[in-house]
Scaffold this motif. Structure first.
Motif, short mmCIF file in Angstrom:
data_model
loop_
_atom_site.label_atom_id
_atom_site.label_comp_id
_atom_site.label_asym_id
_atom_site.label_seq_id
_atom_site.Cartn_x
_atom_site.Cartn_y
_atom_site.Cartn_z
N ALA A 312 -15.64 -1.87 -67.59
CA ALA A 312 -17.03 -1.51 -67.27
C ALA A 312 -17.77 -0.89 -68.45
O ALA A 312 -18.98 -0.66 -68.37
CB ALA A 312 -17.07 -0.55 -66.09
N LEU A 332 -23.33 -2.04 -62.06
CA LEU A 332 -22.56 -1.14 -61.20
C LEU A 332 -23.38 -0.80 -59.96
O LEU A 332 -24.61 -0.72 -60.03
CB LEU A 332 -22.19 0.14 -61.96
CG LEU A 332 -21.33 -0.04 -63.21
CD1 LEU A 332 -21.16 1.29 -63.94
CD2 LEU A 332 -19.96 -0.63 -62.84
N ASP A 336 -19.42 2.70 -56.34
CA ASP A 336 -18.31 2.07 -57.07
C ASP A 336 -17.31 3.12 -57.52
O ASP A 336 -17.67 4.23 -57.93
CB ASP A 336 -18.83 1.33 -58.30
CG ASP A 336 -19.41 -0.04 -57.97
OD1 ASP A 336 -19.27 -0.48 -56.82
OD2 ASP A 336 -20.00 -0.68 -58.88
N LEU A 381 -13.88 -0.65 -63.58
CA LEU A 381 -14.29 -0.72 -62.18
C LEU A 381 -13.07 -1.13 -61.36
O LEU A 381 -12.50 -2.21 -61.58
CB LEU A 381 -15.40 -1.76 -62.00
CG LEU A 381 -15.82 -2.09 -60.57
CD1 LEU A 381 -16.40 -0.88 -59.87
CD2 LEU A 381 -16.81 -3.26 -60.56
N ARG A 384 -15.04 -1.43 -55.13
CA ARG A 384 -16.47 -1.29 -54.79
C ARG A 384 -16.72 -1.70 -53.35
O ARG A 384 -15.92 -2.43 -52.76
CB ARG A 384 -17.33 -2.10 -55.75
CG ARG A 384 -17.34 -3.58 -55.52
CD ARG A 384 -18.28 -4.35 -56.47
NE ARG A 384 -19.14 -3.54 -57.28
CZ ARG A 384 -19.80 -3.99 -58.38
NH1 ARG A 384 -19.65 -5.25 -58.76
NH2 ARG A 384 -20.58 -3.19 -59.06
#
Length: 659
Positions: A312, A332, A336, A381, A384
């Motif tokens: 990310a 994003l 998240d 990441l 999510r």
């Protein structure tokens, strides 16, 4: 063999949201664990009542639920395991139980469970001839190792008994060592992978020949479009996705991907959509490992990346206030989950962001003193809740809300233990040294020798009758026929005593053979019910798992239906692997950040990774004799000249205990 039209898509679930995500994505079955006796104890896992409602919802949709009770069971846990399975029977009614310990099959039946018994990959069923042995213990499905090629998978399926199937991993994390053949975490402090508590020492940085790297950290397995080749294999019941520690986002996307690849294997649009799903699943980069025998791939991640998630961005120090900011390389969303850095680095942590950030945008972060990462630390990441998935889960939760929890009934179960073995008379324990390359001029009495294909020409066949012949901890399908030939040769030369280091190696011996068979320490045997299972297969004794606590070791002979032995001295491996990084030179030291030194050596198709200190339980010899042990084993592994010996008493978990 059972002709199967389609294998199940078998999804992992470590919490209720992931279970619901699996159902929403179309999984045919979900596997999960409870808060005890599960090989993923670091996942959230389920209470029995909670899982019962989820399993009832799954049944309403025509789906199945399998519960993993796949740990090594200690001597004093048998009744506890029986009570837990009785609660599962009453409140969950799972269609299958996934078991590692061979004694758990009998425990489950005594506790009233009548469903399918699946043999966990942790039990290390790695050879076709062992399928019949598993069937003899009541296992109708076998989860085969991740290391197998498609040809080896086919050989395992072809060996299935009537009513028996296999299950194959198609996606998810890869351990460096073979499942059920790793004691790395346990050897460093009682947190055993066989008990679901692995702390992943293989993911750490190691120094080797002046260079540092994550030399044992593997990519994820991802068969993706290659999974199509599995559709033609009969008796293959399930495509399994690993990931009981992953969130619902990962579960939903991987299940959706493999459902498309199974149902529309020849449709280009479906293949593209499936690959898009897998790209969004937030796992590690993927590899097909050794699935294609003509093009095997080394799974070790040479780039140094050791954690899952989608990159990310990187942290930069803010010009004002001493904080940090993240320049997002991907969009994003609010909510998240981001992972900062790697687990073995200062400042590693997981954070949830409070607002959406466009690609190229900045997000400000502050960290507590002592938890501040380095500037430039990568950010990933890892989970999510996209709005579309959140809505799907909300609808599923509404369906679940109307399902009542079954009432908990009393779960009193007393498992009938086997009758303990009692020798006709007590004699001094036999002491056997086990060698790779015995010096026959010095070994005049009884000794042990590892059976090896690469050194078959040097085996002491002239003394076959007096040798304890030790089979390796892992025999792969593509070498099984050669090992069977060696066993036949040894028997023809008068060999009488064999130590089998997987119960399933029983299949290498004719039913009429009069050879004395002992289970070796690599069978991970730790309780009287497992010993009773071995006895039913024709074993005459067992060298028990050396990772038990001292109290458990001393208690077991009084409960065992077989005579017992123990490894009291010598080299015990941290793990056994079918692969190794090309950057590692065998028989050369590797050092962890904590100064722990190990080294690797190859025997046949397997790499043994050893620490530079030995197991040494000789100070407890008198206690072990009084407890009733009849065999003391010394594993005589030569230490390479380049590896410094560490002078310490290797007690394994004798004092520390096994969690």
């Amino acid at each position: 063999m059972i002709p199967l039209s389609k294998p199940e898509i078998l999804a992992p679930a470590g919490d209720p949201s992931s279970f619901l995500a699996a159902l929403a994505a179309g999984a045919d079955a979900v596997y999960c664990g409870l808060k005890h006796f599960s090989a993923r104890m670091l996942a959230r896992n389920f209470s029995v009542g909670e899982l019962g409602r989820l399993a009832d919802l799954a049944r309403q949709k025509g789906r199945r639920t399998y519960v993993a009770v796949n740990v090594l069971v200690k001597p004093d846990e048998i009744d506890k395991a029986g009570r837990m399975i009785k609660r599962l029977v009453d409140q969950v009614s799972p269609e299958g139980l996934i078991l590692q310990d061979p004694g758990m099959a009998a425990i489950a039946r005594q506790a009233g469970y009548a469903g399918e018994l699946h043999l966990s990959t942790l039990a290390n069923m790695s050879q076709p001839s062992g399928m019949a042995t598993a069937a003899a213990l009541g296992f109708t499905r076998v989860v085969v190792p991740r290391e197998l090629s498609v040809d080896e998978i086919r050989a395992m399926a072809d060996a299935a008994c009537p009513g028996q199937t296999i299950e194959v991993f198609v996606h998810g994390a890869l351990c460096h060592n073979v499942s059920g053949r790793c004691w790395w975490s346990s050897f460093f402090g009682g947190k055993s992978g066989l008990r679901g508590r692995c702390v992943q020492p293989c993911r750490r940085m190691y120094e080797h020949r002046g260079q540092q790297g994550r030399l044992f950290s593997c990519l994820d397995l991802s068969l993706d479009v290659l999974a199509k080749t599995l559709l033609s294999i009969p008796s293959l019941a399930a495509w399994k996705i690993e990931g009981r520690k992953k969130g619902p986002h990962y579960v939903f996307h991987t299940v959706a991907a493999y459902k498309l690849l199974r149902d529309e294997p020849d449709d280009p649009a479906s293949k593209k959509a499936a690959l898009d799903y897998l790209e969004q699943a937030l796992g590690r980069p993927g590899t097909n490992y050794g699935f294609l025998p003509q093009r095997p791939k080394n799974p070790v991640d040479h780039s140094g990346r050791t954690g899952s998630g989608l990159a990310a961005g990187k942290l930069s120090r803010s010009e004002q206030g001493g904080g940090f900011h993240l320049s997002a390389r991907i969009p994003l969303l609010a909510g998240d989950l981001l992972r900062v850095g790697f687990e073995d680095e200062v400042g590693h942590q997981v954070i949830r962001i409070s607002r959406s950030v466009p690609k190229g945008g900045r997000y400000s972060l502050r960290f507590e003193p002592g938890q501040r990462p380095e500037s430039g630390s990568p950010v990933f990441l890892i989970d999510r809740r996209a709005p579309a998935l959140a809505r799907i889960l909300e609808n599923m939760e509404a369906e679940l809300a109307v399902i009542p929890e079954r009432e908990a009934a009393p779960a009193e179960v007393a498992i009938k233990l086997p009758k303990p073995y009692r020798p006709a008379r007590r004699v001094a324990p036999a002491a056997v040294s086990v060698w790779r390359h015995p010096d026959l001029s010095k070994e005049k009495g009884v000794f042990g020798v590892w059976v090896s294909l690469s050194r078959a020409h040097n085996l002491p066949l002239g003394r076959a009758k007096s040798v304890w012949w030790w089979l390796p901890p892992v025999i792969w399908p593509n070498e099984e026929s050669e090992f069977a030939g060696l066993v036949e040769l040894l028997l023809s030369r008068g060999a009488e005593r064999f130590v089998l280091n997987a119960p399933w190696q029983r299949g290498l011996f004719p039913a009429t053979s009069k050879a004395v068979l002992w289970a070796g320490p690599f069978c991970n045997i730790a309780n009287p019910m497992a010993l009773a299972a071995l006895k039913s297969l024709g074993f005459s004794g067992a060298v028990i798992s050396p990772e038990l606590s001292g109290a458990d070791v001393l208690a077991l002979p009084g409960q065992s239906p077989l005579p017992l032995g123990l490894v009291v001295d010598g080299a015990w491996p941290l793990g056994i692997s079918r692969t190794i990084s090309p950057e590692i030179r065998t028989c050369m030291p590797l050092a962890s950040p904590k100064g722990e030194v190990c080294w690797a050596v190859r025997y046949d198709q397997n790499y043994f990774i050893y620490p530079n200190w030995r197991v040494d339980l000789y100070d407890h010899r008198d206690e072990l004799i009084r407890a009733g042990f009849e065999l003391f084993v010394s594993l005589r592994e030569p230490l390479p000249r380049e590896v410094p010996a560490r002078e310490r008493q290797g007690l394994f978990n004798w004092d520390a205990g096994l969690l």
